[in-house]
Every structure is written in C-alpha cells, then in structure tokens.
Design a protein around this motif. Sequence first.
Motif, mmCIF file in Angstrom:
data_model
loop_
_atom_site.group_PDB
_atom_site.id
_atom_site.type_symbol
_atom_site.label_atom_id
_atom_site.label_comp_id
_atom_site.label_asym_id
_atom_site.label_seq_id
_atom_site.Cartn_x
_atom_site.Cartn_y
_atom_site.Cartn_z
ATOM 1 N N GLU A 1 9.450 11.701 0.469
ATOM 2 C CA GLU A 1 9.196 10.266 0.543
ATOM 3 C C GLU A 1 7.752 9.963 0.935
ATOM 4 O O GLU A 1 7.142 10.694 1.721
ATOM 5 C CB GLU A 1 10.135 9.606 1.562
ATOM 6 N N ALA A 2 7.252 8.888 0.381
ATOM 7 C CA ALA A 2 5.945 8.361 0.764
ATOM 8 C C ALA A 2 6.156 7.305 1.840
ATOM 9 O O ALA A 2 7.237 6.726 1.955
ATOM 10 C CB ALA A 2 5.258 7.727 -0.438
ATOM 11 N N VAL A 3 5.108 7.070 2.621
ATOM 12 C CA VAL A 3 5.136 5.991 3.607
ATOM 13 C C VAL A 3 4.316 4.843 3.042
ATOM 14 O O VAL A 3 3.195 5.029 2.575
ATOM 15 C CB VAL A 3 4.576 6.444 4.968
ATOM 16 N N LEU A 4 4.894 3.654 3.060
ATOM 17 C CA LEU A 4 4.236 2.460 2.540
ATOM 18 C C LEU A 4 3.917 1.520 3.691
ATOM 19 O O LEU A 4 4.694 1.419 4.640
ATOM 20 C CB LEU A 4 5.141 1.751 1.541
ATOM 21 N N PHE A 5 2.784 0.866 3.595
ATOM 22 C CA PHE A 5 2.362 -0.121 4.588
ATOM 23 C C PHE A 5 2.083 -1.405 3.831
ATOM 24 O O PHE A 5 1.323 -1.403 2.861
ATOM 25 C CB PHE A 5 1.108 0.367 5.321
ATOM 26 N N SER A 6 2.707 -2.476 4.241
ATOM 27 C CA SER A 6 2.587 -3.742 3.530
ATOM 28 C C SER A 6 2.397 -4.874 4.519
ATOM 29 O O SER A 6 2.791 -4.771 5.670
ATOM 30 C CB SER A 6 3.863 -4.008 2.713
ATOM 31 N N CYS B 1 0.841 -1.204 0.000
ATOM 32 C CA CYS B 1 0.000 0.000 0.000
ATOM 33 C C CYS B 1 0.877 1.256 0.000
ATOM 34 O O CYS B 1 1.793 1.381 0.809
ATOM 35 C CB CYS B 1 -0.898 0.023 1.225
ATOM 36 N N TRP B 2 0.559 2.196 -0.909
ATOM 37 C CA TRP B 2 1.262 3.469 -1.019
ATOM 38 C C TRP B 2 0.463 4.500 -0.236
ATOM 39 O O TRP B 2 -0.698 4.745 -0.534
ATOM 40 C CB TRP B 2 1.356 3.859 -2.489
ATOM 41 N N GLY B 3 1.057 5.109 0.774
ATOM 42 C CA GLY B 3 0.341 6.038 1.651
ATOM 43 C C GLY B 3 -0.159 7.275 0.927
ATOM 44 O O GLY B 3 0.552 7.861 0.121
ATOM 45 N N ASP B 4 -1.398 7.662 1.235
ATOM 46 C CA ASP B 4 -1.923 8.909 0.677
ATOM 47 C C ASP B 4 -2.660 9.748 1.720
ATOM 48 O O ASP B 4 -3.099 10.853 1.430
ATOM 49 C CB ASP B 4 -2.803 8.644 -0.542
ATOM 50 N N ASP B 5 -2.798 9.243 2.941
ATOM 51 C CA ASP B 5 -3.431 9.991 4.022
ATOM 52 C C ASP B 5 -2.714 9.630 5.313
ATOM 53 O O ASP B 5 -3.201 8.856 6.126
ATOM 54 C CB ASP B 5 -4.927 9.652 4.104
ATOM 55 N N ILE B 6 -1.515 10.184 5.486
ATOM 56 C CA ILE B 6 -0.655 9.851 6.623
ATOM 57 C C ILE B 6 -0.567 11.099 7.515
ATOM 58 O O ILE B 6 0.242 11.989 7.270
ATOM 59 C CB ILE B 6 0.764 9.432 6.149
ATOM 60 N N PRO B 7 -1.427 11.182 8.528
ATOM 61 C CA PRO B 7 -1.426 12.382 9.375
ATOM 62 C C PRO B 7 -0.155 12.490 10.220
ATOM 63 O O PRO B 7 0.428 11.481 10.612
ATOM 64 C CB PRO B 7 -2.661 12.199 10.260
ATOM 65 N N GLU B 8 0.230 13.738 10.480
ATOM 66 C CA GLU B 8 1.368 13.990 11.358
ATOM 67 C C GLU B 8 0.911 13.885 12.795
ATOM 68 O O GLU B 8 -0.126 14.421 13.172
ATOM 69 C CB GLU B 8 1.948 15.379 11.091
ATOM 70 N N GLY B 9 1.692 13.183 13.604
ATOM 71 C CA GLY B 9 1.379 13.058 15.026
ATOM 72 C C GLY B 9 2.195 14.032 15.848
ATOM 73 O O GLY B 9 3.121 14.674 15.338
ATOM 74 N N THR B 10 1.870 14.138 17.114
ATOM 75 C CA THR B 10 2.646 15.012 17.992
ATOM 76 C C THR B 10 3.707 14.231 18.756
ATOM 77 O O THR B 10 4.771 14.757 19.060
ATOM 78 C CB THR B 10 1.715 15.740 18.996
ATOM 79 N N THR B 11 3.439 12.964 19.054
ATOM 80 C CA THR B 11 4.400 12.130 19.760
ATOM 81 C C THR B 11 5.080 11.152 18.816
ATOM 82 O O THR B 11 6.292 10.991 18.830
ATOM 83 C CB THR B 11 3.715 11.345 20.901
ATOM 84 N N THR B 12 4.274 10.505 17.964
ATOM 85 C CA THR B 12 4.809 9.576 16.971
ATOM 86 C C THR B 12 3.805 9.438 15.842
ATOM 87 O O THR B 12 2.652 9.834 15.956
ATOM 88 C CB THR B 12 5.149 8.200 17.606
ATOM 89 N N ASP B 13 4.250 8.926 14.729
ATOM 90 C CA ASP B 13 3.385 8.648 13.593
ATOM 91 C C ASP B 13 4.166 7.763 12.616
ATOM 92 O O ASP B 13 5.327 7.439 12.857
ATOM 93 C CB ASP B 13 2.870 9.936 12.924
ATOM 94 N N PHE B 14 3.516 7.374 11.530
ATOM 95 C CA PHE B 14 4.176 6.504 10.553
ATOM 96 C C PHE B 14 5.418 7.174 9.963
ATOM 97 O O PHE B 14 6.445 6.528 9.777
ATOM 98 C CB PHE B 14 3.217 6.138 9.416
ATOM 99 N N ARG B 15 5.334 8.469 9.640
ATOM 100 C CA ARG B 15 6.481 9.157 9.030
ATOM 101 C C ARG B 15 7.673 9.165 9.987
ATOM 102 O O ARG B 15 8.802 8.907 9.584
ATOM 103 C CB ARG B 15 6.099 10.573 8.604
ATOM 104 N N MET B 16 7.409 9.473 11.256
ATOM 105 C CA MET B 16 8.500 9.502 12.239
ATOM 106 C C MET B 16 9.094 8.107 12.432
ATOM 107 O O MET B 16 10.306 7.967 12.610
ATOM 108 C CB MET B 16 7.997 10.023 13.584
ATOM 109 N N ALA B 17 8.260 7.094 12.389
ATOM 110 C CA ALA B 17 8.730 5.727 12.645
ATOM 111 C C ALA B 17 9.802 5.292 11.658
ATOM 112 O O ALA B 17 10.710 4.545 12.011
ATOM 113 C CB ALA B 17 7.554 4.754 12.620
ATOM 114 N N VAL B 18 9.683 5.756 10.397
ATOM 115 C CA VAL B 18 10.653 5.357 9.372
ATOM 116 C C VAL B 18 11.543 6.522 8.939
ATOM 117 O O VAL B 18 12.255 6.432 7.944
ATOM 118 C CB VAL B 18 9.952 4.716 8.151
ATOM 119 N N LYS B 19 11.485 7.624 9.714
ATOM 120 C CA LYS B 19 12.298 8.813 9.422
ATOM 121 C C LYS B 19 12.112 9.270 7.977
ATOM 122 O O LYS B 19 13.079 9.563 7.267
ATOM 123 C CB LYS B 19 13.767 8.562 9.743
ATOM 124 N N ALA B 20 10.858 9.321 7.538
ATOM 125 C CA ALA B 20 10.555 9.716 6.157
ATOM 126 C C ALA B 20 10.962 11.168 5.911
ATOM 127 O O ALA B 20 10.707 12.038 6.738
ATOM 128 C CB ALA B 20 9.068 9.531 5.862
#
Length: 127
Positions: A64-69, A41-60
């Motif tokens: 860069e896009a965030v992918l979930f597979s 899955c190619w991310g298209d709705d990846i909200p920014e978090g204040t403590t953590t989020d998908f982008r922060m988890a992979v240092k995007a």
Amino acid sequence: MAYIDGFVIACPQANKQKFIDHARTADSVFIEMGALRVVECWGDDIPEGTTTDFRMAVKAEPDEAVLFSWIEWPDKDTRDAAMAKMTEMMNDPSKCDPRMDPAKNPMPFDGKRLIFGGFTPVVDLSE
C-alpha cells in the motif's frame, strides 16, 4: 481565515488509477460546497520511523501507498456547513450526490484506516 481538513490514507498500489478517478469525481462536490482547493498526494518518500510515522498511523501494508490530502476552505463556517450537507447526504440515500455514493463511486481503499482532522492555520507563508 482559511480552514484546512487533512487526511492520511493507505491505498493499495494497484488501485492508484482507481483512487485518482474516485477523487476526480468526488472532490468536485467539495468545490461546489465552497472549498477553495482540494489536493490529493500519492506518497513517494515516506520514511519509516522508530516510534511513529505515516505508514504506522494508517496501518499501511507493504503493498500500500500512503496518501496525504487536504481540502482548503475559506473559513470554518463554510467547512462546517459543507460537512453538515455531506452528513445529511450520507445519512439519506435519496439525497446522496451520485459522485459521493459508495455504490456508484466506491472508495478504492479501506476507509476504516483513513485518519482526518480539521485544522486552523497558525502560520501561512506564500511567495
């Protein structure tokens, strides 16, 4: 009971088609090893978090896009056997399937920032 391997990846937006081509080639190996399903899955709705989020988890990075597979296996034993074969392939170039060979099918993303894990489903609702 099913078993799931999950992945989160940062991939340059410019490499979207390269990622799709890479996945279409490499993912078939998992199916041949017993996986029931592989979803990329190619991310298209990846909200920014204040403590953590998908982008922060992979240092995007901003470009860069965030992918979930995920890979769905019939059970953990099938998955473990497949991962043992995969490890053997990656450790012995003479046994490496060309679809998984980084020289023949390079990853179009930084594998050092890929996060992954194995999961046992605890709730599974279907139609």
